[in-house]
Design a protein around this motif. Sequence first.
Motif, PDB file in Angstrom:
ATOM      1  N   GLY B  88       0.760  -1.150   0.132  1.00  0.00           N
ATOM      2  CA  GLY B  88      -0.246   0.171  -0.226  1.00  0.00           C
ATOM      3  C   GLY B  88       0.869   0.778   0.309  1.00  0.00           C
ATOM      4  O   GLY B  88       1.990   1.348   0.041  1.00  0.00           O
ATOM      5  N   LYS B  93       3.266   2.314  -6.116  1.00  0.00           N
ATOM      6  CA  LYS B  93       3.685   3.454  -7.103  1.00  0.00           C
ATOM      7  C   LYS B  93       5.495   3.421  -7.207  1.00  0.00           C
ATOM      8  O   LYS B  93       5.284   3.903  -8.939  1.00  0.00           O
ATOM      9  N   ASP B 127      -3.950   3.587  -8.266  1.00  0.00           N
ATOM     10  CA  ASP B 127      -3.344   4.481  -9.363  1.00  0.00           C
ATOM     11  C   ASP B 127      -2.445   3.798 -10.255  1.00  0.00           C
ATOM     12  O   ASP B 127      -2.447   3.533 -11.536  1.00  0.00           O
ATOM     13  N   THR B 147     -11.035   2.672  -0.375  1.00  0.00           N
ATOM     14  CA  THR B 147     -10.980   2.018   0.771  1.00  0.00           C
ATOM     15  C   THR B 147     -10.430   3.633   1.636  1.00  0.00           C
ATOM     16  O   THR B 147      -9.842   2.772   3.309  1.00  0.00           O
ATOM     17  N   THR B 148      -9.557   4.374   1.397  1.00  0.00           N
ATOM     18  CA  THR B 148      -9.275   5.100   2.162  1.00  0.00           C
ATOM     19  C   THR B 148     -10.806   6.759   1.713  1.00  0.00           C
ATOM     20  O   THR B 148     -11.466   6.462   0.471  1.00  0.00           O
ATOM     21  N   SER B 151      -9.197   8.621  -1.453  1.00  0.00           N
ATOM     22  CA  SER B 151      -9.535   7.802  -3.096  1.00  0.00           C
ATOM     23  C   SER B 151     -11.388   8.381  -3.421  1.00  0.00           C
ATOM     24  O   SER B 151     -11.741   7.603  -4.451  1.00  0.00           O
ATOM     25  N   ASP B 154     -12.139  11.740  -4.303  1.00  0.00           N
ATOM     26  CA  ASP B 154     -11.612  12.483  -5.380  1.00  0.00           C
ATOM     27  C   ASP B 154     -10.621  11.663  -6.155  1.00  0.00           C
ATOM     28  O   ASP B 154     -11.091  10.930  -7.575  1.00  0.00           O
ATOM     29  N   LYS B 160      -8.112   9.819 -14.139  1.00  0.00           N
ATOM     30  CA  LYS B 160      -6.071   9.681 -13.840  1.00  0.00           C
ATOM     31  C   LYS B 160      -5.499   8.343 -13.773  1.00  0.00           C
ATOM     32  O   LYS B 160      -6.230   8.221 -12.232  1.00  0.00           O
ATOM     33  N   ASN B 161      -4.397   8.244 -13.855  1.00  0.00           N
ATOM     34  CA  ASN B 161      -3.960   6.717 -13.033  1.00  0.00           C
ATOM     35  C   ASN B 161      -2.472   7.944 -13.060  1.00  0.00           C
ATOM     36  O   ASN B 161      -2.271   8.061 -14.101  1.00  0.00           O
ATOM     37  N   LYS B 169       6.240  11.822  -9.410  1.00  0.00           N
ATOM     38  CA  LYS B 169       5.397  11.581  -9.070  1.00  0.00           C
ATOM     39  C   LYS B 169       4.989  11.574 -10.266  1.00  0.00           C
ATOM     40  O   LYS B 169       4.934  12.528 -10.850  1.00  0.00           O
ATOM     41  N   ASP B 195      -4.592   9.586   7.728  1.00  0.00           N
ATOM     42  CA  ASP B 195      -5.077   9.582   6.197  1.00  0.00           C
ATOM     43  C   ASP B 195      -6.728   9.751   6.162  1.00  0.00           C
ATOM     44  O   ASP B 195      -7.388  10.070   5.719  1.00  0.00           O
TER      45      ASP B 195
HETATM   46  N1  LIG Z   1      -5.249   9.414  -9.997  1.00  0.00           N
HETATM   47  C1  LIG Z   1      -6.095  10.494  -9.601  1.00  0.00           C
HETATM   48  O1  LIG Z   1      -6.551  11.528  -9.424  1.00  0.00           O
HETATM   49  C2  LIG Z   1      -5.280  11.202  -7.988  1.00  0.00           C
HETATM   50  C3  LIG Z   1      -5.771  12.280  -7.131  1.00  0.00           C
HETATM   51  C4  LIG Z   1      -5.093  12.738  -5.342  1.00  0.00           C
HETATM   52  C5  LIG Z   1      -4.543  11.737  -5.738  1.00  0.00           C
HETATM   53  N2  LIG Z   1      -3.760  10.876  -6.285  1.00  0.00           N
HETATM   54  C6  LIG Z   1      -3.068   9.643  -5.495  1.00  0.00           C
HETATM   55  O2  LIG Z   1      -3.273   9.023  -4.293  1.00  0.00           O
HETATM   56  C7  LIG Z   1      -2.181   8.337  -3.314  1.00  0.00           C
HETATM   57  C8  LIG Z   1      -2.172   8.979  -2.289  1.00  0.00           C
HETATM   58  O3  LIG Z   1      -3.469   7.583  -1.974  1.00  0.00           O
HETATM   59  P1  LIG Z   1      -4.250   7.793  -0.457  1.00  0.00           P
HETATM   60  O4  LIG Z   1      -4.216   9.255   0.330  1.00  0.00           O
HETATM   61  O5  LIG Z   1      -5.774   7.390  -0.869  1.00  0.00           O
HETATM   62  O6  LIG Z   1      -3.470   6.456   0.643  1.00  0.00           O
HETATM   63  P2  LIG Z   1      -2.290   5.747   0.140  1.00  0.00           P
HETATM   64  O7  LIG Z   1      -2.725   5.326  -1.189  1.00  0.00           O
HETATM   65  O8  LIG Z   1      -1.034   5.850   0.002  1.00  0.00           O
HETATM   66  O9  LIG Z   1      -3.016   4.443   1.405  1.00  0.00           O
HETATM   67  C9  LIG Z   1      -1.962   5.571   2.102  1.00  0.00           C
HETATM   68  C10 LIG Z   1      -1.555   4.018   3.664  1.00  0.00           C
HETATM   69  O10 LIG Z   1      -3.321   3.791   3.779  1.00  0.00           O
HETATM   70  C11 LIG Z   1      -2.991   2.162   3.834  1.00  0.00           C
HETATM   71  N3  LIG Z   1      -4.776   1.897   3.567  1.00  0.00           N
HETATM   72  C12 LIG Z   1      -5.686   2.228   1.962  1.00  0.00           C
HETATM   73  N4  LIG Z   1      -6.710   2.057   2.708  1.00  0.00           N
HETATM   74  C13 LIG Z   1      -7.045   1.583   4.666  1.00  0.00           C
HETATM   75  C14 LIG Z   1      -7.819   1.006   4.970  1.00  0.00           C
HETATM   76  N5  LIG Z   1      -9.095   1.098   4.886  1.00  0.00           N
HETATM   77  N6  LIG Z   1      -7.593   0.742   6.223  1.00  0.00           N
HETATM   78  C15 LIG Z   1      -6.125   1.122   6.575  1.00  0.00           C
HETATM   79  N7  LIG Z   1      -5.091   1.380   5.524  1.00  0.00           N
HETATM   80  C16 LIG Z   1      -5.981   1.813   4.381  1.00  0.00           C
HETATM   81  C17 LIG Z   1      -2.478   2.676   2.406  1.00  0.00           C
HETATM   82  O11 LIG Z   1      -1.917   1.284   2.981  1.00  0.00           O
HETATM   83  C18 LIG Z   1      -1.390   3.179   3.024  1.00  0.00           C
HETATM   84  O12 LIG Z   1      -0.485   2.675   3.678  1.00  0.00           O
HETATM   85  C19 LIG Z   1      -1.410   9.407  -4.006  1.00  0.00           C
HETATM   86  O13 LIG Z   1      -0.295   8.444  -5.066  1.00  0.00           O
HETATM   87  C20 LIG Z   1      -1.669   9.955  -4.857  1.00  0.00           C
HETATM   88  O14 LIG Z   1      -0.573  10.567  -5.761  1.00  0.00           O
HETATM   89  C21 LIG Z   1      -3.901  10.389  -7.551  1.00  0.00           C
END
Ligand SMILES: NC(=O)c1ccc[n+]([C@@H]2O[C@H](COP(=O)([O-])OP(=O)(O)OC[C@H]3O[C@@H](n4cnc5c(N)ncnc54)[C@H](O)[C@@H]3O)[C@@H](O)[C@H]2O)c1
Lengths: 386, 386
Positions: B88, B93, B127, B147-148, B151, B154, B160-161, B169, B195
């Motif tokens: 995770g 990435k 992503d 799961t966050t 995500s 947003d 985007k991926n 990045k 988070d």
């Molecule tokens: N594609 C897009 O448009 C877009 C937009 C904004 C951000 N992003 C990207 O998203 C990423 C950040 O994503 P994020 O904030 O979701 O965090 P993340 O994916 O970095 O996850 C953060 C941590 O939370 C853990 N985790 C995830 N779900 C969990 C749950 N339900 N319970 C416990 N732990 C959990 C993961 O294993 C990880 O250790 C960055 O890489 C950023 O570049 C993409």
Amino acid sequence: MKKERTLEQKFQVSFQFKVLFTHQIFDVDNTILHKLLSENAMNTSKALVVVDSGVKDAHPTLLPAIENYFDNFGKSIALQGDILEIPGGEAAKNDEALIKSILDKVNRFGIDRHSYIIAIGGGAVLDAVGFAAAIAHRGVRHIRIPTTVLSQNDSGIGVKNGINSYGKKNFTGCFASPYAVINDATFLTTLDDRDWRSGIAEAIKVALIMDLDFFEWIETEADALANRNMEVMDELIYRCADLHMQHIRTSGDAFEQGSSRPLDFGHWAAHKLEQLSHFSLRHGEAVAIGIALDSTYSQLKGYLNQPSLYRILNLMTTLGFELHHPELNDQVIQGLEEFREHLGGQLTIMLLNAIGKGFEVHEMDEELVLEAMNYVQQYSAQKIEM
Amino acid sequence: MKKERTLEQKFQVSFQFKVLFTHQIFDVDNTILHKLLSENAMNTSKALVVVDSGVKDAHPTLLPAIENYFDNFGKSIALQGDILEIPGGEAAKNDEALIKSILDKVNRFGIDRHSYIIAIGGGAVLDAVGFAAAIAHRGVRHIRIPTTVLSQNDSGIGVKNGINSYGKKNFTGCFASPYAVINDATFLTTLDDRDWRSGIAEAIKVALIMDLDFFEWIETEADALANRNMEVMDELIYRCADLHMQHIRTSGDAFEQGSSRPLDFGHWAAHKLEQLSHFSLRHGEAVAIGIALDSTYSQLKGYLNQPSLYRILNLMTTLGFELHHPELNDQVIQGLEEFREHLGGQLTIMLLNAIGKGFEVHEMDEELVLEAMNYVQQYSAQKIEM
Ligand SMILES: NC(=O)c1ccc[n+]([C@@H]2O[C@H](COP(=O)([O-])OP(=O)(O)OC[C@H]3O[C@@H](n4cnc5c(N)ncnc54)[C@H](O)[C@@H]3O)[C@@H](O)[C@H]2O)c1
Ligand SMILES: NC(=O)c1ccc[n+]([C@@H]2O[C@H](COP(=O)([O-])OP(=O)(O)OC[C@H]3O[C@@H](n4cnc5c(N)ncnc54)[C@H](O)[C@@H]3O)[C@@H](O)[C@H]2O)c1
Ligand SMILES: [Zn+2]
Ligand SMILES: [Zn+2]
């Protein structure tokens, strides 16, 4: 009680690009490329250039001419690093390291979404470079300069790219629109005869499904084409590109999300034949055989009249296409099932009602396909009189 | 005389997907996923499943529940091979080999454009898997199960991926629409506090530029959010996802071909801060600081009134955001130039006229940005009374 809800997303994305027809694109008096490269808010437009080794070998002054072209426009455009030469033909798509070498240059030279990656070469080189350009920063401006008939009238003006992985054609790739396409007829003079001819198959294909007039024009000009008349080829490419582009524009499915592939007339068998021949057949050579097969099937099934079928087979013969191939045997039938899987479960095949009029069916009679195969074989062995 | 001619291509591509809000998605009574997987002409729908290791660790029964879910529906859906676990967070990435491992499975299990690749995890895992799904066969159906908070409201509902290459990045990636998104609130219970909070910054962002009502609702519910009230979070995510999707739908530029990024309010500084902090700051944490900075700048510049600025800074403080960070110093200013380059030469920054009303400027007064930075720092050290 937890709430179950749904949000529906639906939107459209517009794509737009020009296909410019020219000659001697790197002559300093030809400002087409310079103009394209200047369409941004930068003081200096950066460009990476990637060239097909086969094109470079056939045009020994090409690389110095490109360098001279960039120098001539001073600071407004800047060639980044050395021109990258990659092998022409499928070799360009078989080696993932080539994608990496392009991304390396994107990183090293700070190429961003408003800089340019220019590819000069056949369909294979364009497919590989196009893929690299599409995934670098989620899409760097990509200018295609196709150098074969097929890439000028078909693959180069479309929206697909890709490389081969796991021994499978186009396993990895995506849909992406070029920033612009420049068709420079000068390149075509050095094509070998097979590549010259091969691209004509796609013109016959698109004429057969969409445009009787164009078909009749090709009939009239068949000898000139066979004799490598450049002006006639110019016209063929222009009209064929126009029809392909029209089709993509009006299909409502440019990114092939549905399960219909009208531009793939004759292609289910062609794909299988390319594979069975271990790619010793050119794509267009295989497409010609596929067209012969599906036209014959259309006739045997009662959709197409016999005089039309003869016109089709005769035209291809005049142009020098072989309509039979040792691999044209029962195994080709498997191509139907593979095409069905490729389309996602439902088979959709284009057939002909008449010259210039394609229509779609969802079932193929395998016995009759074998009969058509046999017929094409006899025709090509000149056992059938017309 | 050679003919110079031009063909103009212009077409639109439609994209459509649903974002389904549910709970306990792998409960066999929950048929949402089964229905999505059955939307094709296949007898058996094949699916690859990829899971975020952090999610798996926090939900020890998840993997058996997924296997049980597939078993329960008999032959209609079929899980292909073992569930693939990938690390995770950014680790997902940073390692290109993970993309390769997904493509390997696509090849091994004959996953085609009408099969499914399901990703369960945070934005980083989505992503990475989204990128693999987009380039396999030019796009395999991709179902995202974010799961966050971030995500779900947003990144997961966008187009985007990407992965990180050369230490940069999202260096490699593309635009691609998911086949569907399923937001299962159950996952959020196990998030750590950072988070949980981080994703709220994007909701404040979108409220500030588009929706005063939503901002006031967040103000009312700020304590409940800080205390991890699940029902309030459900509502926050739904409204935030709705606004983001509305924006993407109506922007006319979903694939970011132009040079305006309205959804990037507060992000020019955020991107720089993430980098300066060596990514020890979460994206949302950096966005909160960026919002504080650009809101303060808006006030100093006379666009936003002072009571509004206080409401913004106070809301973020109540939610537990740190508005100052050791890396918030002069170096951040470089982020403006980097953002300008990223946009292709012309700077476009969103500022606030009022809460709920964003507008764009093309110039930033660097002196005033430094003043704003200083102001935020003093506010956050409680040197400013309100
Ligand atoms: N594609 C897009 O448009 C877009 C937009 C904004 C951000 N992003 C990207 O998203 C990423 C950040 O994503 P994020 O904030 O979701 O965090 P993340 O994916 O970095 O996850 C953060 C941590 O939370 C853990 N985790 C995830 N779900 C969990 C749950 N339900 N319970 C416990 N732990 C959990 C993961 O294993 C990880 O250790 C960055 O890489 C950023 O570049 C993409
Ligand atoms: N993207 C699409 O929509 C699409 C459509 C159809 C075909 N294709 C792909 O296109 C490829 C075939 O392309 P092609 O038919 O253009 O051939 P090619 O790219 O395979 O090139 C054939 C040979 O001609 C050489 N060559 C190219 N231009 C030359 C010139 N002007 N003078 C002398 N030699 C030259 C090359 O070096 C190569 O050796 C296949 O990989 C096929 O999958 C893509
Ligand atoms: Zn073709
Ligand atoms: Zn963000």
